[in-house]
Design a protein around this motif. Structure first.
Motif, PDB file in Angstrom:
ATOM      1  N   LEU A 214      59.922  82.403  99.191  1.00 53.33           N
ATOM      2  CA  LEU A 214      60.276  81.765 100.459  1.00 53.33           C
ATOM      3  C   LEU A 214      59.081  81.017 101.041  1.00 53.33           C
ATOM      4  O   LEU A 214      59.216  79.889 101.516  1.00 53.33           O
ATOM      5  N   ARG A 215      57.925  81.643 100.981  1.00 48.84           N
ATOM      6  CA  ARG A 215      56.724  81.008 101.532  1.00 48.84           C
ATOM      7  C   ARG A 215      56.447  79.671 100.856  1.00 48.84           C
ATOM      8  O   ARG A 215      56.185  78.660 101.528  1.00 48.84           O
ATOM      9  N   HIS A 216      56.516  79.654  99.534  1.00 45.50           N
ATOM     10  CA  HIS A 216      56.252  78.404  98.830  1.00 45.50           C
ATOM     11  C   HIS A 216      57.336  77.369  99.111  1.00 45.50           C
ATOM     12  O   HIS A 216      57.047  76.171  99.223  1.00 45.50           O
ATOM     13  N   ALA A 217      58.576  77.828  99.240  1.00 50.86           N
ATOM     14  CA  ALA A 217      59.673  76.899  99.534  1.00 50.86           C
ATOM     15  C   ALA A 217      59.457  76.202 100.873  1.00 50.86           C
ATOM     16  O   ALA A 217      59.695  74.992 101.008  1.00 50.86           O
ATOM     17  N   LEU A 218      58.989  76.942 101.875  1.00 46.85           N
ATOM     18  CA  LEU A 218      58.755  76.352 103.194  1.00 46.85           C
ATOM     19  C   LEU A 218      57.550  75.409 103.170  1.00 46.85           C
ATOM     20  O   LEU A 218      57.596  74.330 103.769  1.00 46.85           O
ATOM     21  N   ILE A 219      56.478  75.814 102.481  1.00 43.64           N
ATOM     22  CA  ILE A 219      55.314  74.928 102.363  1.00 43.64           C
ATOM     23  C   ILE A 219      55.705  73.635 101.661  1.00 43.64           C
ATOM     24  O   ILE A 219      55.320  72.528 102.069  1.00 43.64           O
ATOM     25  N   GLU A 220      56.478  73.766 100.602  1.00 43.47           N
ATOM     26  CA  GLU A 220      56.920  72.603  99.838  1.00 43.47           C
ATOM     27  C   GLU A 220      57.780  71.676 100.686  1.00 43.47           C
ATOM     28  O   GLU A 220      57.586  70.456 100.693  1.00 43.47           O
ATOM     29  N   ALA A 221      58.734  72.261 101.423  1.00 43.99           N
ATOM     30  CA  ALA A 221      59.665  71.445 102.199  1.00 43.99           C
ATOM     31  C   ALA A 221      58.972  70.719 103.348  1.00 43.99           C
ATOM     32  O   ALA A 221      59.135  69.499 103.522  1.00 43.99           O
ATOM     33  N   PHE A 222      58.169  71.450 104.123  1.00 43.19           N
ATOM     34  CA  PHE A 222      57.544  70.827 105.286  1.00 43.19           C
ATOM     35  C   PHE A 222      56.346  69.955 104.911  1.00 43.19           C
ATOM     36  O   PHE A 222      55.822  69.236 105.762  1.00 43.19           O
ATOM     37  N   GLY A 223      55.944  70.002 103.661  1.00 46.65           N
ATOM     38  CA  GLY A 223      54.953  69.056 103.172  1.00 46.65           C
ATOM     39  C   GLY A 223      55.575  67.825 102.544  1.00 46.65           C
ATOM     40  O   GLY A 223      54.865  66.933 102.084  1.00 46.65           O
ATOM     41  N   HIS A 224      56.897  67.777 102.548  1.00 46.00           N
ATOM     42  CA  HIS A 224      57.630  66.674 101.932  1.00 46.00           C
ATOM     43  C   HIS A 224      58.108  65.722 103.033  1.00 46.00           C
ATOM     44  O   HIS A 224      58.890  66.104 103.909  1.00 46.00           O
ATOM     45  N   ARG A 225      57.627  64.503 103.019  1.00 47.88           N
ATOM     46  CA  ARG A 225      57.886  63.545 104.097  1.00 47.88           C
ATOM     47  C   ARG A 225      59.373  63.317 104.320  1.00 47.88           C
ATOM     48  O   ARG A 225      59.842  63.246 105.471  1.00 47.88           O
ATOM     49  N   SER A 226      60.145  63.211 103.261  1.00 47.27           N
ATOM     50  CA  SER A 226      61.564  62.922 103.409  1.00 47.27           C
ATOM     51  C   SER A 226      62.304  64.062 104.111  1.00 47.27           C
ATOM     52  O   SER A 226      63.208  63.827 104.923  1.00 47.27           O
ATOM     53  N   TYR A 227      61.919  65.302 103.815  1.00 51.64           N
ATOM     54  CA  TYR A 227      62.547  66.447 104.481  1.00 51.64           C
ATOM     55  C   TYR A 227      62.215  66.439 105.970  1.00 51.64           C
ATOM     56  O   TYR A 227      63.094  66.685 106.814  1.00 51.64           O
ATOM     57  N   VAL A 228      60.964  66.147 106.312  1.00 52.91           N
ATOM     58  CA  VAL A 228      60.559  66.102 107.721  1.00 52.91           C
ATOM     59  C   VAL A 228      61.349  65.021 108.465  1.00 52.91           C
ATOM     60  O   VAL A 228      61.819  65.238 109.591  1.00 52.91           O
ATOM     61  N   ILE A 406      62.410  66.853  94.268  1.00 57.38           N
ATOM     62  CA  ILE A 406      60.967  66.917  94.433  1.00 57.38           C
ATOM     63  C   ILE A 406      60.312  67.188  93.073  1.00 57.38           C
ATOM     64  O   ILE A 406      60.846  67.919  92.241  1.00 57.38           O
ATOM     65  N   GLU A 407      59.178  66.556  92.839  1.00 56.97           N
ATOM     66  CA  GLU A 407      58.461  66.756  91.579  1.00 56.97           C
ATOM     67  C   GLU A 407      57.601  67.996  91.675  1.00 56.97           C
ATOM     68  O   GLU A 407      56.754  68.127  92.559  1.00 56.97           O
ATOM     69  N   ARG A 408      57.830  68.926  90.760  1.00 58.10           N
ATOM     70  CA  ARG A 408      57.040  70.160  90.718  1.00 58.10           C
ATOM     71  C   ARG A 408      56.183  70.121  89.469  1.00 58.10           C
ATOM     72  O   ARG A 408      56.667  70.343  88.358  1.00 58.10           O
ATOM     73  N   LEU A 409      54.910  69.824  89.672  1.00 56.96           N
ATOM     74  CA  LEU A 409      53.998  69.636  88.531  1.00 56.96           C
ATOM     75  C   LEU A 409      53.350  70.938  88.103  1.00 56.96           C
ATOM     76  O   LEU A 409      52.784  71.025  87.031  1.00 56.96           O
ATOM     77  N   ALA A 410      53.407  71.948  88.967  1.00 56.84           N
ATOM     78  CA  ALA A 410      52.764  73.226  88.643  1.00 56.84           C
ATOM     79  C   ALA A 410      53.801  74.323  88.716  1.00 56.84           C
ATOM     80  O   ALA A 410      54.815  74.183  89.388  1.00 56.84           O
ATOM     81  N   PRO A 411      53.586  75.457  88.034  1.00 54.14           N
ATOM     82  CA  PRO A 411      54.512  76.568  88.133  1.00 54.14           C
ATOM     83  C   PRO A 411      54.664  77.045  89.569  1.00 54.14           C
ATOM     84  O   PRO A 411      53.707  77.024  90.344  1.00 54.14           O
ATOM     85  N   ILE A 412      55.861  77.460  89.904  1.00 55.94           N
ATOM     86  CA  ILE A 412      56.150  77.911  91.264  1.00 55.94           C
ATOM     87  C   ILE A 412      55.734  79.365  91.423  1.00 55.94           C
ATOM     88  O   ILE A 412      56.162  80.220  90.668  1.00 55.94           O
ATOM     89  N   PRO A 413      54.890  79.668  92.428  1.00 53.44           N
ATOM     90  CA  PRO A 413      54.477  81.054  92.616  1.00 53.44           C
ATOM     91  C   PRO A 413      55.641  81.913  93.080  1.00 53.44           C
ATOM     92  O   PRO A 413      56.502  81.452  93.782  1.00 53.44           O
ATOM     93  N   VAL A 414      55.628  83.145  92.685  1.00 54.25           N
ATOM     94  CA  VAL A 414      56.722  84.039  93.027  1.00 54.25           C
ATOM     95  C   VAL A 414      56.327  85.067  94.071  1.00 54.25           C
ATOM     96  O   VAL A 414      57.143  85.856  94.510  1.00 54.25           O
ATOM     97  N   GLY A 415      55.107  85.078  94.499  1.00 56.28           N
ATOM     98  CA  GLY A 415      54.657  86.038  95.492  1.00 56.28           C
ATOM     99  C   GLY A 415      54.293  85.397  96.786  1.00 56.28           C
ATOM    100  O   GLY A 415      54.280  84.208  96.923  1.00 56.28           O
TER     101      GLY A 415
END
Length: 415
Positions: A214-228, A406-415
């Protein structure tokens, strides 16, 4: 027996896409209908308790902001533990809020019942949870249309409960009408079984995106200009819709029309939104969603300008209701579709919940400013024109949105 469809979690055999769609639509209608009709209780409840319109408006404004604030958390719980628990708990709180609202004798009690309890209940039992469930349970090729049909169901609830409220108030009085509405919301509990999504650790989530925290999902979303941009644009939708839902009946009475005119105008909005929402879901698969959103916001502003500039009559109120109905919740299918397109369905209820929070902040200001400015100026004109300006701004804001995953270039953290 359970079945597994590609891209969907395991579900019981009886929960076919049609059953899921029908039950989800019923939940949406019941969850949204009573809330949409609450504006019809403003006049009788205020008169019975000797309150100004600002008192009732503040309570519903609190409901809107509590609803919006709780929505991301309700979405996160639904994503993590399944939708049935959230829908059932929401229905119980919704019922309690409406029943206690009927017997509120002070502004503080009204704020607690109609504001806090009902707001929490709507967050848990609203169509936003259903739409997120559709994204996980429906086949991918049916999702956009399901979003539109599910949104339309909420509008059907508005169409159904507005005249129902008038009938109940006339037959039983406004207090018993609220109690009846509260009891009706409990029907969400058995219906929620059909749109139940599995807990996150019980399977059905595949691929790398299924491991995202969840934490990474929120960081990813609010760092994405189109979502904002999408979230900011959705603010206007709430401002316009909630202001009209709560204050249009009173506005029409001020202009010399009957209470029935307001009820029918709100009901017609709900009826025509069935067409608008389904049409928006259909168009969302055939044209850029950002352009669709811009067109909707511009047309809303044009409709408001025409309505307030022309002489007000029952006919003009109904026509305004029909036009606004076509544009009412038609923003939801492309908005939810963009969230699912950009980030997938893993945290859909949560991310759409944050977009909906922006919607409800706008709704809070629309409801509250409507009552506040009416009390201070004796007119709704300032708020009408503010809704026009916000519509134009949102039309512009949605244009730069990029419609791709969204382009995910690195593995998504699970913690």
């Amino acid at each position: 027996m359970a079945v597994q469809s590609m891209g969907r979690p395991t579900v019981a055999a009886w929960r076919t896409p049609l059953v899921i769609l029908i039950c989800g639509c019923l939940v949406g209608a019941i969850g949204f209908g009573p809330r949409a009709a609450l504006g019809l209780f403003l006049t009788p409840m205020s008169a019975a308790n000797g309150w100004s319109r600002e008192v009732f408006s503040l309570a519903l404004a609190i409901q809107v902001i509590v609803w919006g604030t709780a929505q991301p958390f309700a979405g996160a719980v639904a994503d993590r533990f399944g939708s049935m628990r959230v829908l059932s708990a929401g229905a119980i709180l919704y019922c309690a809020g409406l029943v206690l609202m009927a017997y509120s004798r002070t502004p503080g009690m009204l704020d607690l019942s109609a504001g806090v309890l009902a707001g929490l209940g709507i967050a848990g039992s609203s169509f936003t949870i259903v739409i997120a469930a559709f994204s996980k349970l429906m086949p991918p090729h049916m999702r956009s249309l399901a979003f539109g049909v599910g949104t339309a169901a909420g509008s059907f609830g508005q169409f159904l409960f507005s005249p129902l409220a008038v009938g109940f108030i006339d037959l039983f009085g406004w207090q018993h009408a609220l109690v009846a509405f509260g009891l009706i919301t409990l029907l969400v509990i058995p219906l929620s079984a059909a749109v139940s999504t599995p807990p996150m650790d019980s399977g059905g989530q595949h691929g790398v995106a299924g491991k995202q925290s969840l934490r990474h999902a929120l960081i990813e979303a609010f760092g994405h200009r189109s979502y904002v941009l999408l979230v900011l644009g959705f603010f206007t939708c709430g401002f316009q819709l909630l202001f009209i839902t709560v204050h249009l009946p009173a506005y029409l009475v001020d202009r010399g029309l009957s209470v029935d005119a307001g009820a029918w105008a709100i009901g017609v909005i709900g009826l025509f939104n069935i067409i608008g929402s389904i049409g928006s879901g259909w168009l969302g698969d055939r044209m850029p969603k950002r352009y669709l959103l811009s067109i909707i916001y511009l047309l809303r502003s044009a409709a408001v300008v025409a309505f307030i500039m022309l002489p007000v009559s029952t006919a003009s109120a109904v026509i305004f209701g029909a036009v606004m109905g076509l544009l009412w919740l038609s923003t939801v299918p492309p908005t939810s579709g963009l969230v699912a397109l950009m980030f997938g369905t893993r945290w859909m209820a949560t991310l759409f919940g944050f977009a909906f929070f922006s919607h409800q902040v706008g709704g809070f200001l629309g409801v509250w400013l409507g009552g506040l400015l009416y009390t201070s100026t004796g007119s709704y004109n300032v708020v009408w024109w503010l809704s026009v300006a916000l519509g134009v701004i949102s039309a512009i804001i949605n244009l730069p949105i990029i419609e791709k995953p969204i382009e995910r270039l690195a593995p998504i953290p699970v913690g």
